[in-house]
Design a protein around this motif. Structure first.
Motif, mmCIF file in Angstrom:
data_model
loop_
_atom_site.group_PDB
_atom_site.id
_atom_site.type_symbol
_atom_site.label_atom_id
_atom_site.label_comp_id
_atom_site.label_asym_id
_atom_site.label_seq_id
_atom_site.Cartn_x
_atom_site.Cartn_y
_atom_site.Cartn_z
ATOM 1 N N GLY A 180 -82.977 86.284 -13.826
ATOM 2 C CA GLY A 180 -81.896 85.329 -14.004
ATOM 3 C C GLY A 180 -82.106 84.388 -15.173
ATOM 4 O O GLY A 180 -81.315 83.461 -15.376
ATOM 5 N N VAL A 181 -83.147 84.657 -15.993
ATOM 6 C CA VAL A 181 -83.416 83.784 -17.136
ATOM 7 C C VAL A 181 -82.229 83.744 -18.095
ATOM 8 O O VAL A 181 -81.996 82.744 -18.783
ATOM 9 C CB VAL A 181 -84.704 84.235 -17.864
ATOM 10 C CG1 VAL A 181 -84.525 85.595 -18.517
ATOM 11 C CG2 VAL A 181 -85.144 83.203 -18.883
ATOM 12 N N GLU A 182 -81.437 84.818 -18.109
ATOM 13 C CA GLU A 182 -80.280 84.862 -19.002
ATOM 14 C C GLU A 182 -79.192 83.857 -18.622
ATOM 15 O O GLU A 182 -78.257 83.606 -19.388
ATOM 16 C CB GLU A 182 -79.695 86.276 -19.044
ATOM 17 C CG GLU A 182 -79.117 86.753 -17.730
ATOM 18 C CD GLU A 182 -80.135 87.458 -16.835
ATOM 19 O OE1 GLU A 182 -79.704 88.257 -15.985
ATOM 20 O OE2 GLU A 182 -81.348 87.204 -16.990
ATOM 21 N N LEU A 183 -79.323 83.256 -17.413
ATOM 22 C CA LEU A 183 -78.348 82.251 -16.988
ATOM 23 C C LEU A 183 -78.723 80.840 -17.436
ATOM 24 O O LEU A 183 -78.013 79.882 -17.130
ATOM 25 C CB LEU A 183 -78.196 82.275 -15.463
ATOM 26 C CG LEU A 183 -77.511 83.511 -14.868
ATOM 27 C CD1 LEU A 183 -77.586 83.485 -13.355
ATOM 28 C CD2 LEU A 183 -76.058 83.597 -15.333
ATOM 29 N N ARG A 184 -79.809 80.708 -18.174
ATOM 30 C CA ARG A 184 -80.245 79.370 -18.575
ATOM 31 C C ARG A 184 -79.203 78.597 -19.382
ATOM 32 O O ARG A 184 -79.045 77.388 -19.190
ATOM 33 C CB ARG A 184 -81.566 79.450 -19.339
ATOM 34 C CG ARG A 184 -82.743 79.667 -18.397
ATOM 35 C CD ARG A 184 -84.072 79.561 -19.073
ATOM 36 N NE ARG A 184 -85.158 79.859 -18.138
ATOM 37 C CZ ARG A 184 -86.429 79.921 -18.485
ATOM 38 N NH1 ARG A 184 -86.775 79.722 -19.748
ATOM 39 N NH2 ARG A 184 -87.353 80.189 -17.588
ATOM 40 N N PRO A 185 -78.462 79.242 -20.291
ATOM 41 C CA PRO A 185 -77.404 78.476 -20.976
ATOM 42 C C PRO A 185 -76.398 77.880 -19.990
ATOM 43 O O PRO A 185 -75.895 76.767 -20.199
ATOM 44 C CB PRO A 185 -76.756 79.525 -21.888
ATOM 45 C CG PRO A 185 -77.833 80.513 -22.153
ATOM 46 C CD PRO A 185 -78.597 80.602 -20.856
ATOM 47 N N GLU A 186 -76.122 78.612 -18.911
ATOM 48 C CA GLU A 186 -75.196 78.101 -17.899
ATOM 49 C C GLU A 186 -75.798 76.912 -17.143
ATOM 50 O O GLU A 186 -75.103 75.924 -16.860
ATOM 51 C CB GLU A 186 -74.839 79.215 -16.912
ATOM 52 C CG GLU A 186 -74.083 80.375 -17.525
ATOM 53 C CD GLU A 186 -72.712 79.960 -18.028
ATOM 54 O OE1 GLU A 186 -71.999 79.261 -17.287
ATOM 55 O OE2 GLU A 186 -72.379 80.317 -19.167
ATOM 56 N N THR A 187 -77.076 77.011 -16.808
ATOM 57 C CA THR A 187 -77.710 75.903 -16.080
ATOM 58 C C THR A 187 -77.861 74.681 -16.985
ATOM 59 O O THR A 187 -77.810 73.541 -16.505
ATOM 60 C CB THR A 187 -79.074 76.316 -15.502
ATOM 61 O OG1 THR A 187 -79.943 76.756 -16.557
ATOM 62 C CG2 THR A 187 -78.924 77.443 -14.505
ATOM 63 N N GLU A 188 -78.048 74.910 -18.290
ATOM 64 C CA GLU A 188 -78.107 73.784 -19.225
ATOM 65 C C GLU A 188 -76.742 73.095 -19.318
ATOM 66 O O GLU A 188 -76.668 71.864 -19.412
ATOM 67 C CB GLU A 188 -78.570 74.276 -20.602
ATOM 68 C CG GLU A 188 -80.048 74.663 -20.624
ATOM 69 C CD GLU A 188 -80.439 75.429 -21.878
ATOM 70 O OE1 GLU A 188 -79.577 75.579 -22.789
ATOM 71 O OE2 GLU A 188 -81.602 75.864 -21.966
ATOM 72 N N GLU A 189 -75.682 73.882 -19.274
ATOM 73 C CA GLU A 189 -74.341 73.310 -19.278
ATOM 74 C C GLU A 189 -74.101 72.507 -18.006
ATOM 75 O O GLU A 189 -73.486 71.429 -18.036
ATOM 76 C CB GLU A 189 -73.299 74.421 -19.402
ATOM 77 C CG GLU A 189 -71.857 73.931 -19.418
ATOM 78 C CD GLU A 189 -71.538 73.020 -20.593
ATOM 79 O OE1 GLU A 189 -70.632 72.181 -20.458
ATOM 80 O OE2 GLU A 189 -72.213 73.139 -21.646
ATOM 81 N N LEU A 190 -74.604 73.005 -16.875
ATOM 82 C CA LEU A 190 -74.500 72.259 -15.616
ATOM 83 C C LEU A 190 -75.200 70.916 -15.746
ATOM 84 O O LEU A 190 -74.668 69.884 -15.321
ATOM 85 C CB LEU A 190 -75.104 73.072 -14.470
ATOM 86 C CG LEU A 190 -75.254 72.343 -13.123
ATOM 87 C CD1 LEU A 190 -73.893 71.902 -12.590
ATOM 88 C CD2 LEU A 190 -75.957 73.246 -12.103
ATOM 89 N N ALA A 191 -76.400 70.923 -16.328
ATOM 90 C CA ALA A 191 -77.156 69.680 -16.495
ATOM 91 C C ALA A 191 -76.373 68.675 -17.340
ATOM 92 O O ALA A 191 -76.366 67.470 -17.051
ATOM 93 C CB ALA A 191 -78.507 69.970 -17.133
ATOM 94 N N LYS A 192 -75.687 69.145 -18.378
ATOM 95 C CA LYS A 192 -74.887 68.252 -19.218
ATOM 96 C C LYS A 192 -73.733 67.641 -18.424
ATOM 97 O O LYS A 192 -73.425 66.457 -18.558
ATOM 98 C CB LYS A 192 -74.343 69.020 -20.419
ATOM 99 C CG LYS A 192 -75.400 69.421 -21.440
ATOM 100 C CD LYS A 192 -74.776 70.228 -22.573
ATOM 101 C CE LYS A 192 -75.832 70.697 -23.560
ATOM 102 N NZ LYS A 192 -75.256 71.539 -24.634
ATOM 103 N N LEU A 193 -73.097 68.464 -17.596
ATOM 104 C CA LEU A 193 -71.998 67.962 -16.775
ATOM 105 C C LEU A 193 -72.485 66.914 -15.787
ATOM 106 O O LEU A 193 -71.804 65.903 -15.547
ATOM 107 C CB LEU A 193 -71.335 69.120 -16.030
ATOM 108 C CG LEU A 193 -70.548 70.118 -16.887
ATOM 109 C CD1 LEU A 193 -70.148 71.338 -16.053
ATOM 110 C CD2 LEU A 193 -69.309 69.465 -17.491
ATOM 111 N N VAL A 194 -73.675 67.140 -15.220
ATOM 112 C CA VAL A 194 -74.239 66.178 -14.267
ATOM 113 C C VAL A 194 -74.557 64.869 -14.969
ATOM 114 O O VAL A 194 -74.232 63.780 -14.467
ATOM 115 C CB VAL A 194 -75.498 66.765 -13.595
ATOM 116 C CG1 VAL A 194 -76.206 65.690 -12.766
ATOM 117 C CG2 VAL A 194 -75.130 67.960 -12.719
ATOM 118 N N ARG A 195 -75.194 64.957 -16.152
ATOM 119 C CA ARG A 195 -75.523 63.737 -16.890
ATOM 120 C C ARG A 195 -74.267 62.948 -17.267
ATOM 121 O O ARG A 195 -74.291 61.717 -17.333
ATOM 122 C CB ARG A 195 -76.325 64.075 -18.154
ATOM 123 C CG ARG A 195 -77.771 64.482 -17.878
ATOM 124 C CD ARG A 195 -78.594 64.474 -19.147
ATOM 125 N NE ARG A 195 -78.159 65.490 -20.092
ATOM 126 C CZ ARG A 195 -78.615 66.736 -20.127
ATOM 127 N NH1 ARG A 195 -79.530 67.125 -19.245
ATOM 128 N NH2 ARG A 195 -78.185 67.586 -21.034
#
Length: 205
Positions: free
Chosen positions: A10-25
Motif C-alpha cells: 500500500g506504499v503507493e497510497l502515500r500521496p493520498e495519505t499525505e493529502e489527507l494530512a493536509k486536509l486535517v491540518r
C-alpha cells in the motif's frame, strides 16, 4: 522475518495519505472524512484474506515484531493506521466515544507499536471518567515512544497525558513530576506549564 521488509503493502497510497494530512491540518473535516474512508477502502481491498495484517512505521518495528510471532502476516503501509486514527479522532470530536474506542481497538490489533494510538486511547478513557485505565494507556504510549525512534514524537504528549490522568486522580505530586518531565522533551510547552500552575493552585486550596 515473515515477508520482505520493504516495501510495505500500500506504499503507493502515500500521496493520498499525505493529502489527507493536509486536509486535517487545514481542519477541512468533511473532505478529510470522505478522503479517509476512501483510503481505508483502498487499503482493505489489497488485504490478502489468508494472512493477518500489521502496520509498522519502520523496518526496525517490523523486524522486531517478526521475531515475536509465528503467524504469517503482511506488512501494511503506515498510512492505513493514519486514516483509521483520523476516523477515531473525528469520532472523539463528535463525542461518539463508543465509536472512537472501537476504532482505536481495531488500530491496536493491526498497529501493535503505535504510541499515538495508545495516547489517543488514554485520552478517550479519560473523557469517559476511567482515569486509571487512561493512565495505563499513556504509560504504554510513553514506553513505545522510548523504545522506537519512529515513535519519539509522542514522548512529551504521553507524559502530559499521564499528568492529566494523575490530576484526575488527585495525585498532585506524581502529576507535577510527569509535567516537569514532559518539559525535558518539549521545553516551554504551554499545556504543561498551565497544568503545573493549576497544580499549584490546587495545593494552595
Amino acid at each position: 522475518m515473515q515477508l520482505r521488509a520493504m516495501p510495505a503493502k500500500g506504499v503507493e497510497l502515500r500521496p493520498e495519505t499525505e493529502e489527507l494530512a493536509k486536509l486535517v491540518r487545514a481542519t477541512r473535516w468533511a473532505q478529510a472524512e470522505e478522503k479517509a474512508a476512501a483510503i481505508r477502502r483502498a487499503f482493505e481491498a489489497m488485504f490478502d484474506p489468508s494472512l493477518k495484517q500489521y502496520v509498522f512505521q519502520s523496518p526496525v518495528e517490523f523486524g522486531e515484531f517478526s521475531k515475536t510471532t509465528d503467524v504469517k502476516f503482511e506488512w501494511i503501509d503506515w498510512g492505513y493506521k493514519e486514516c483509521l486514527q483520523f476516523q477515531a479522532f473525528l469520532a472523539v470530536e463528535k463525542k461518539d466515544f463508543a465509536a472512537a474506542m472501537a476504532l482505536l481497538k481495531s488500530i491496536e490489533a493491526v498497529a501493535p507499536v503505535s504510541a499515538g494510538t495508545a495516547a489517543e486511547t488514554g485520552y478517550v478513557l479519560g473523557r469517559l471518567g476511567r482515569a486509571e485505565e487512561g493512565l495505563a494507556e499513556y504509560r504504554h504510549a510513553f514506553e513505545l515512544s522510548q523504545r522506537y525512534e519512529s515513535q519519539r514524537p509522542y514522548q512529551g504528549a504521553s507524559l502530559r497525558g499521564m499528568g492529566s490522568a494523575l490530576i484526575d486522580l488527585q495525585r498532585w505530586d506524581d502529576a507535577e513530576r510527569m509535567f516537569k518531565q514532559s518539559l525535558e522533551f518539549e521545553p516551554g510547552n504551554k499545556v504543561a506549564l498551565n497544568e503545573l500552575s493549576y497544580i499549584e493552585q490546587q495545593r494552595s486550596k
